[in-house]
Write a protein that holds these residues in place. Structure first.
Motif, PDB file in Angstrom:
ATOM      1  N   ASP A  36       0.886  -1.158   0.000  1.00  0.00           N
ATOM      2  CA  ASP A  36       0.000   0.000   0.000  1.00  0.00           C
ATOM      3  C   ASP A  36       0.927   1.211   0.000  1.00  0.00           C
ATOM      4  N   TYR A  37       1.043   1.869  -1.149  1.00  0.00           N
ATOM      5  CA  TYR A  37       2.020   2.943  -1.298  1.00  0.00           C
ATOM      6  C   TYR A  37       1.706   4.164  -0.442  1.00  0.00           C
TER       7      TYR A  37
ATOM      8  N   LEU B 286       0.385  -5.486   2.071  1.00  0.00           N
ATOM      9  CA  LEU B 286      -1.012  -5.916   2.134  1.00  0.00           C
ATOM     10  C   LEU B 286      -1.015  -7.442   2.194  1.00  0.00           C
TER      11      LEU B 286
ATOM     12  N   SER C 248      -3.571  -9.441  -0.257  1.00  0.00           N
ATOM     13  CA  SER C 248      -3.195  -9.274  -1.666  1.00  0.00           C
ATOM     14  C   SER C 248      -1.888 -10.005  -1.962  1.00  0.00           C
TER      15      SER C 248
END
Length: 51
Positions: A24-25, A31, A34
């Motif tokens: 998650d930038y 994540l 994911s």
């Protein structure tokens, strides 16, 4: 790994290709769900895992 990404030692392609991790930038955090799904996909689509 998150610390190395946050301080610039690793870029977004490094974390995906080397570690198979989705980030998650906005938060600079991995994540987990994911990443789990991405790694499962890699095992069926990557030449390294083909039989």
């Amino acid at each position: 790994m998150e610390d190395k990404f946050a301080n610039g030692e690793l870029d977004s392609l490094d974390v995906i290709r080397r570690y198979g991790v989705i980030i998650d930038y906005a938060m600079n955090k991995a994540l987990p769900e994911s990443t789990k799904q991405f790694r499962a996909s890699m095992k069926t689509r990557s030449l390294a895992y083909w039989k």
